[in-house]
Enzyme design. Structure first.
Site, PDB file in Angstrom:
ATOM      1  N   THR A   1     -51.970 -60.154 -60.331  1.00  6.85           N
ATOM      2  CA  THR A   1     -52.971 -59.179 -59.884  1.00  6.85           C
ATOM      3  C   THR A   1     -54.394 -59.756 -59.898  1.00  6.85           C
ATOM      4  O   THR A   1     -55.262 -59.271 -59.164  1.00  6.85           O
ATOM      5  CB  THR A   1     -52.975 -57.926 -60.786  1.00  6.85           C
ATOM      6  OG1 THR A   1     -53.276 -58.313 -62.132  1.00  6.85           O
ATOM      7  CG2 THR A   1     -51.649 -57.189 -60.741  1.00  6.85           C
ATOM      8  N   ASP A   2     -54.630 -60.796 -60.723  1.00 15.13           N
ATOM      9  CA  ASP A   2     -56.021 -61.192 -60.987  1.00 15.13           C
ATOM     10  C   ASP A   2     -56.774 -61.718 -59.766  1.00 15.13           C
ATOM     11  O   ASP A   2     -57.963 -61.449 -59.608  1.00 15.13           O
ATOM     12  CB  ASP A   2     -56.076 -62.199 -62.137  1.00 15.13           C
ATOM     13  CG  ASP A   2     -55.873 -61.514 -63.486  1.00 15.13           C
ATOM     14  OD1 ASP A   2     -55.910 -60.271 -63.531  1.00 15.13           O
ATOM     15  OD2 ASP A   2     -55.665 -62.214 -64.494  1.00 15.13           O
TER      16      ASP A   2
ATOM     17  N   SER B   1     -52.141 -66.098 -61.721  1.00 16.48           N
ATOM     18  CA  SER B   1     -53.053 -66.174 -60.563  1.00 16.48           C
ATOM     19  C   SER B   1     -54.516 -66.414 -60.938  1.00 16.48           C
ATOM     20  O   SER B   1     -55.333 -66.719 -60.075  1.00 16.48           O
ATOM     21  CB  SER B   1     -52.906 -64.951 -59.653  1.00 16.48           C
ATOM     22  OG  SER B   1     -53.651 -63.859 -60.131  1.00 16.48           O
TER      23      SER B   1
ATOM     24  N   THR C   1     -47.926 -61.729 -63.454  1.00 12.78           N
ATOM     25  CA  THR C   1     -47.354 -60.903 -64.521  1.00 12.78           C
ATOM     26  C   THR C   1     -46.013 -60.319 -64.109  1.00 12.78           C
ATOM     27  O   THR C   1     -45.139 -60.099 -64.950  1.00 12.78           O
ATOM     28  CB  THR C   1     -48.350 -59.773 -64.868  1.00 12.78           C
ATOM     29  OG1 THR C   1     -49.501 -60.371 -65.450  1.00 12.78           O
ATOM     30  CG2 THR C   1     -47.772 -58.766 -65.837  1.00 12.78           C
TER      31      THR C   1
HETATM   32  C1  SIN Z   1     -51.916 -63.004 -62.931  1.00 11.09           C
HETATM   33  O1  SIN Z   1     -52.826 -62.599 -62.195  1.00 11.09           O
HETATM   34  O2  SIN Z   1     -51.118 -63.894 -62.569  1.00 11.09           O
HETATM   35  C2  SIN Z   1     -51.763 -62.456 -64.291  1.00 11.09           C
HETATM   36  C3  SIN Z   1     -52.202 -61.048 -64.417  1.00 11.09           C
HETATM   37  C4  SIN Z   1     -51.393 -60.092 -63.599  1.00 11.09           C
HETATM   38  O3  SIN Z   1     -50.585 -60.434 -62.754  1.00 11.09           O
HETATM   39  O4  SIN Z   1     -51.604 -58.871 -63.828  1.00 11.09           O
END
Ligand code: SIN
Length: 321
Positions: free
Chosen positions: A100-101, A67, A17
């Site tokens: 973050t995922d 991710s 993100t």
């Molecule tokens: C991801 O994990 O690539 C998408 C969600 C995020 O980064 O918060």
């Protein structure tokens, strides 16, 4: 002439993100992750040049993924590039932009494979780069401060001004900017206006875990199948049996409470274990660890969450090949 050492900072981009864009600035959820390159991300950080001081910044786009779609191939590339840079004597540290995922899985994977004596800092964001108030630039600036901090080492993640160690970090919130926690261990510290306030030690380069041969990991052609199953009301062995039919080599069970299991699920896991499948028992609780007892039929995950225990089993099985 005195040679200047520790003068290079490497920024590796993997997507997420933090590199996401939305059609409308007010949209913090309907965006596409992994759209902007790492050069564009650092260019959007006011004060990055001052934060770097005399250090040279080297950027590399290792991958461009949301991710949730993290793959073994990306992990292998990332570990190989990080190992390459960590071997350079003039490296100060590495910052990796990441979604973050699955950040906690990548953090644990890198800590186990690299056990770095220099800082490897994962930076992320909960809002896309096009948001009215994106959190990525501040998180990236904070990550630079951590990577440039004298004495910093190990794999850590920085989000919303908080520094989390690879062993403990866990995504704990679906939406808030301060989305990560470190459970009972608590964070390593905070970044406040570019200064670090440390609460505990950095992750150890030489921890008690067994070293992993990185060449074996980055060159592996096919990875073992390791899956996670969950205990819940009415759980039975059907999922375990289906996975056995798919050639599963490792299973992590996220048990209820202190790793307890419905007796039908437990019977299926014990049968799998007898057939040579490695089984570990974690908990589906967000906090705490499974407290095992001597003589447990299924060993506990030694404090690892289910997703990190899965990474551990993957590495063990790859190592054993
Ligand atoms: C991801 O994990 O690539 C998408 C969600 C995020 O980064 O918060």
């Amino acid at each position: 002439m005195t040679k200047k050492i520790h003068s290079k900072l490497v920024l590796l981009g993997t997507g997420g993100t933090i590199a996401g864009t939305a059609a409308a600035a007010g949209d913090n959820i309907g965006y596409r992750a992994a759209q902007l390159g790492v050069d564009a991300l650092i260019a959007a950080v006011p004060g990055a040049a001052q934060a770097l001081g005399g250090s040279t910044l080297v950027t590399e786009q290792v991958a461009q993924v949301d991710s949730k779609d993290m793959s073994f191939a990306v992990w292998q590339r990332l570990a190989a590039r990080a190992a390459h840079w960590l071997a350079q004597p003039d490296l100060q540290g590495i910052v990796i932009t990441h979604g973050t995922d699955t950040l906690e899985e990548t953090a644990y994977f890198l800590q186990r494979v690299l056990r770095p004596a220099k800082p490897v800092v994962l930076a992320c964001a909960m809002r896309p780069a096009t948001a009215i108030a994106p959190d990525g630039p501040q998180n990236l600036l904070d990550a630079l401060a951590v990577a440039l901090h004298p004495g910093a080492r190990g794999v850590v993640a920085v989000c919303a001004g908080t520094i989390h160690g690879a062993l403990d970090v866990q995504k704990a919130h679906t939406y808030r900017l301060d989305a990560f926690g470190s459970g009972d261990a608590g964070p390593i510290g905070y970044v406040e206006e570019g200064a670090l306030r440390l609460l505990r030690n950095w992750p150890q380069a030489q921890d008690s875990s067994s070293p992993i041969a990185i060449e074996k990991i980055v060159n592996a052609k096919d990875w073992p199948r390791v899956d996670i199953v969950l205990n819940y009301a009415g759980a039975d062995g059907a999922v375990v049996e289906a996975l056995l039919a798919r050639g599963v080599e490792g299973l992590v069970v996220a048990g209820t409470g202190n790793g307890t299991l419905h007796h039908d699920l437990e019977a299926a896991l014990l049968a799998a274990q007898r057939q040579g499948v490695r089984v570990l028992r974690a908990s589906r609780c967000a906090m705490g660890r499974v407290l095992g007892q001597s003589g447990d039929d299924i060993p506990d995950s030694r404090g690892l969450s289910a997703v990190k225990a899965r990474v551990e089993l993957l590495l063990e099985l790859l190592q054993a090949r």
